[in-house]
Design a protein around this motif. Sequence first.
Motif, PDB file in Angstrom:
ATOM      1  N   ARG A 166      76.013 -19.682  58.347  1.00  0.00           N
ATOM      2  CA  ARG A 166      74.735 -19.090  58.731  1.00  0.00           C
ATOM      3  C   ARG A 166      74.428 -19.391  60.190  1.00  0.00           C
ATOM      4  NH1 ARG A 166      76.183 -18.732  53.725  1.00  0.00           N
ATOM      5  NH2 ARG A 166      75.326 -20.713  53.081  1.00  0.00           N
ATOM      6  N   PHE A 167      74.736 -20.607  60.610  1.00  0.00           N
ATOM      7  CA  PHE A 167      74.551 -21.000  61.995  1.00  0.00           C
ATOM      8  C   PHE A 167      75.265 -20.045  62.932  1.00  0.00           C
ATOM      9  CE2 PHE A 167      72.986 -24.175  64.662  1.00  0.00           C
ATOM     10  CZ  PHE A 167      72.562 -25.262  63.911  1.00  0.00           C
ATOM     11  N   TRP A 168      76.558 -19.802  62.639  1.00  0.00           N
ATOM     12  CA  TRP A 168      77.353 -18.952  63.518  1.00  0.00           C
ATOM     13  C   TRP A 168      76.898 -17.510  63.489  1.00  0.00           C
ATOM     14  CZ3 TRP A 168      81.955 -21.934  61.239  1.00  0.00           C
ATOM     15  CH2 TRP A 168      82.163 -23.090  62.008  1.00  0.00           C
ATOM     16  N   CYS A 169      76.496 -17.027  62.299  1.00  0.00           N
ATOM     17  CA  CYS A 169      75.978 -15.649  62.239  1.00  0.00           C
ATOM     18  C   CYS A 169      74.735 -15.517  63.105  1.00  0.00           C
ATOM     19  CB  CYS A 169      75.614 -15.267  60.811  1.00  0.00           C
ATOM     20  SG  CYS A 169      77.028 -14.930  59.794  1.00  0.00           S
ATOM     21  N   LEU A 170      73.810 -16.492  62.975  1.00  0.00           N
ATOM     22  CA  LEU A 170      72.585 -16.461  63.780  1.00  0.00           C
ATOM     23  C   LEU A 170      72.923 -16.524  65.264  1.00  0.00           C
ATOM     24  CD1 LEU A 170      70.085 -18.803  61.919  1.00  0.00           C
ATOM     25  CD2 LEU A 170      69.767 -16.408  62.461  1.00  0.00           C
ATOM     26  N   GLN A 171      73.900 -17.399  65.596  1.00  0.00           N
ATOM     27  CA  GLN A 171      74.271 -17.547  67.000  1.00  0.00           C
ATOM     28  C   GLN A 171      74.779 -16.226  67.555  1.00  0.00           C
ATOM     29  OE1 GLN A 171      77.424 -20.370  67.621  1.00  0.00           O
ATOM     30  NE2 GLN A 171      77.091 -20.464  69.825  1.00  0.00           N
ATOM     31  N   LEU A 172      75.664 -15.557  66.783  1.00  0.00           N
ATOM     32  CA  LEU A 172      76.224 -14.285  67.249  1.00  0.00           C
ATOM     33  C   LEU A 172      75.137 -13.231  67.413  1.00  0.00           C
ATOM     34  CD1 LEU A 172      79.531 -14.235  65.251  1.00  0.00           C
ATOM     35  CD2 LEU A 172      79.295 -14.215  67.713  1.00  0.00           C
ATOM     36  N   ILE A 173      74.169 -13.217  66.487  1.00  0.00           N
ATOM     37  CA  ILE A 173      73.097 -12.221  66.595  1.00  0.00           C
ATOM     38  C   ILE A 173      72.245 -12.493  67.834  1.00  0.00           C
ATOM     39  CG2 ILE A 173      70.982 -11.389  65.504  1.00  0.00           C
ATOM     40  CD1 ILE A 173      72.373 -11.741  62.826  1.00  0.00           C
ATOM     41  N   PHE A 174      71.833 -13.776  68.009  1.00  0.00           N
ATOM     42  CA  PHE A 174      70.998 -14.104  69.161  1.00  0.00           C
ATOM     43  C   PHE A 174      71.717 -13.832  70.474  1.00  0.00           C
ATOM     44  CE2 PHE A 174      66.937 -16.104  68.376  1.00  0.00           C
ATOM     45  CZ  PHE A 174      66.936 -16.218  67.005  1.00  0.00           C
ATOM     46  N   VAL A 175      72.998 -14.145  70.506  1.00  0.00           N
ATOM     47  CA  VAL A 175      73.749 -14.007  71.749  1.00  0.00           C
ATOM     48  C   VAL A 175      73.984 -12.538  72.099  1.00  0.00           C
ATOM     49  CG1 VAL A 175      76.168 -14.191  72.417  1.00  0.00           C
ATOM     50  CG2 VAL A 175      74.862 -16.235  71.964  1.00  0.00           C
ATOM     51  N   SER A 176      74.080 -11.681  71.087  1.00  0.00           N
ATOM     52  CA  SER A 176      74.303 -10.256  71.349  1.00  0.00           C
ATOM     53  C   SER A 176      73.021  -9.523  71.709  1.00  0.00           C
ATOM     54  CB  SER A 176      74.903  -9.577  70.116  1.00  0.00           C
ATOM     55  OG  SER A 176      75.950 -10.329  69.606  1.00  0.00           O
ATOM     56  N   THR A 177      71.872 -10.102  71.350  1.00  0.00           N
ATOM     57  CA  THR A 177      70.622  -9.358  71.536  1.00  0.00           C
ATOM     58  C   THR A 177      70.244  -9.098  72.993  1.00  0.00           C
ATOM     59  OG1 THR A 177      69.893 -10.352  69.485  1.00  0.00           O
ATOM     60  CG2 THR A 177      68.231  -9.198  70.747  1.00  0.00           C
ATOM     61  N   PRO A 178      70.411 -10.041  73.950  1.00  0.00           N
ATOM     62  CA  PRO A 178      70.015  -9.715  75.322  1.00  0.00           C
ATOM     63  C   PRO A 178      70.701  -8.478  75.880  1.00  0.00           C
ATOM     64  CG  PRO A 178      70.338 -12.060  75.120  1.00  0.00           C
ATOM     65  CD  PRO A 178      70.788 -11.475  73.837  1.00  0.00           C
ATOM     66  N   ALA A 179      71.906  -8.177  75.386  1.00  0.00           N
ATOM     67  CA  ALA A 179      72.588  -6.973  75.879  1.00  0.00           C
ATOM     68  C   ALA A 179      71.761  -5.729  75.591  1.00  0.00           C
ATOM     69  CB  ALA A 179      73.956  -6.853  75.234  1.00  0.00           C
TER      70      ALA A 179
END
Lengths: 240, 266
Positions: free
Chosen positions: B75-88
């Motif tokens: 879950r940590f990694w999924c959240l990280q990937l979502i947050f990191v992709s959002t600024p784009a």
Amino acid sequence: MNWASFYAVISGVNRHSTGIGRIWLSVLFIFRIMVLVVAAESVWGDEKAHFICNTQQPGCNSVCYDHFFPISHIRLWALQLIMVSTPALLVTMHIAHRRHIDKKLYRQAGRTSPKDIEQIKNQKMKITGALWWTYMISLLFRVLFESAFMYLFYMIYPGYKMFRLVKCDSYPCPNIVDCFVSRPTEKTVFTIFMLAVSGICILLNIAEIVFLVARATSRHLNNSKDSPVGAWISQKLFSL
Amino acid sequence: MSWGALYAQLGGVNKHSTSLGKIWLSVLFIFRISILVIAAEAVWGDEQSDFTCNTQQPGCKNVCYDHFFPVSHIRFWCLQLIFVSTPALLVAMHVAYHKHNVKKGLLANRGGGVKGEDLKSLKKRRLPITGALWWTYTSSLFFRLLFEAGFMYALYYVYDGFQMARLVKCEQWPCPNKVDCFISRPTEKTVFTIFMVGSSSICIVLNVAELAYLIVKALLRCSARARGRRSFVHQDEMSTEKAQLQNEKNAKLLSSASDSSSNKTV
């Protein structure tokens, strides 16, 4: 794992590969990815649930499983496939970059009709110059990754045979405990298959390297002097 | 989790990124999302069912699992990937807004004379990263860095490092005294944790490199513009100086002419 989208990305590279490269890609997809998906995942599916130790000591099962299988065969093969396919993307990026430059040049020359742009898109790039070096580097990395994973496999699981019985004495197992692996023969068969196909892929990559080097040498010979040797070499190679 | 949809969204941003941005996107998708999907979900699948404690006390296993794994790695990694992709998506929104304005302008200026071709070329055009878009792009990079580093630190803090132990000793109520609990597949989990942390670090390095590249390019552009302005002003100054010299010459000539004429008359 969405291998279909993976295939879509990698087969884009197919168009700019040599003949041997295309054979490598087919071997990769038919023998390795399909076999991994169809067979290996169902054979290894219950590897932990059916790893049974002759003890009632709680935790002994988990600890012994972890001791004898630090990383599952399936995960190793999936990682190997991903790492081995990634260098092909180097080639794709190079080709995309070249096309971008061609488009710029066309635009400067004033040829901006959709037909010209279509022509750039469909043009098959010859493997010469900088693209030759990119392709060679991607091949070398492929061979490197394949061999590294085969060596890693050998280090973690010496030999290709899967045992029926392993003896475990890690804490908290009392003294020495017998533990039984599920489907050892089926696993041995698939391990041998995957190792053999991996070996074939390494050979194909080496053959492709040799072919590209020989072709470049003959091209160089042909260009530098009109020698009969150069002509003979190039005639032999291109008739392959 | 529909990673395909995320890919479709981010692929659109790809067109307006720098080359480093495109490499970042490939690393993100090939190494992080694929590995997360293939391997990590299979490895962490049985994390709670195979978490065994050496006790028959009901509820002890649940309580101990909850104590040692407040948030699962997956879950940590999924959240990280979502947050990191959002600024784009900030960048995508800015580009869409800009294109909308240009379209409005075209339609207002030319009215019915706007051809479908013009609108198509507007859609396909790649915007240069200058002006307001530069600021949007730089802030998106900055937020990406912040989220990546934040999540890595959070993982390190919650799990006391990146290694997974085989055995944890639990003394939460209702477990009697201290109880040994065994984690399933700890070595495989450690391997994948290190892999994901490694790819996260590579992404951080790529983001820092892209930020530095954009800043340097902007500084060079500013200095080139300043130099251009200075040479224009210098030309202006030169021309006024020349004019002044010419005036003085003319005055001298006039005075000499009048002198000579006066001489003549005399």
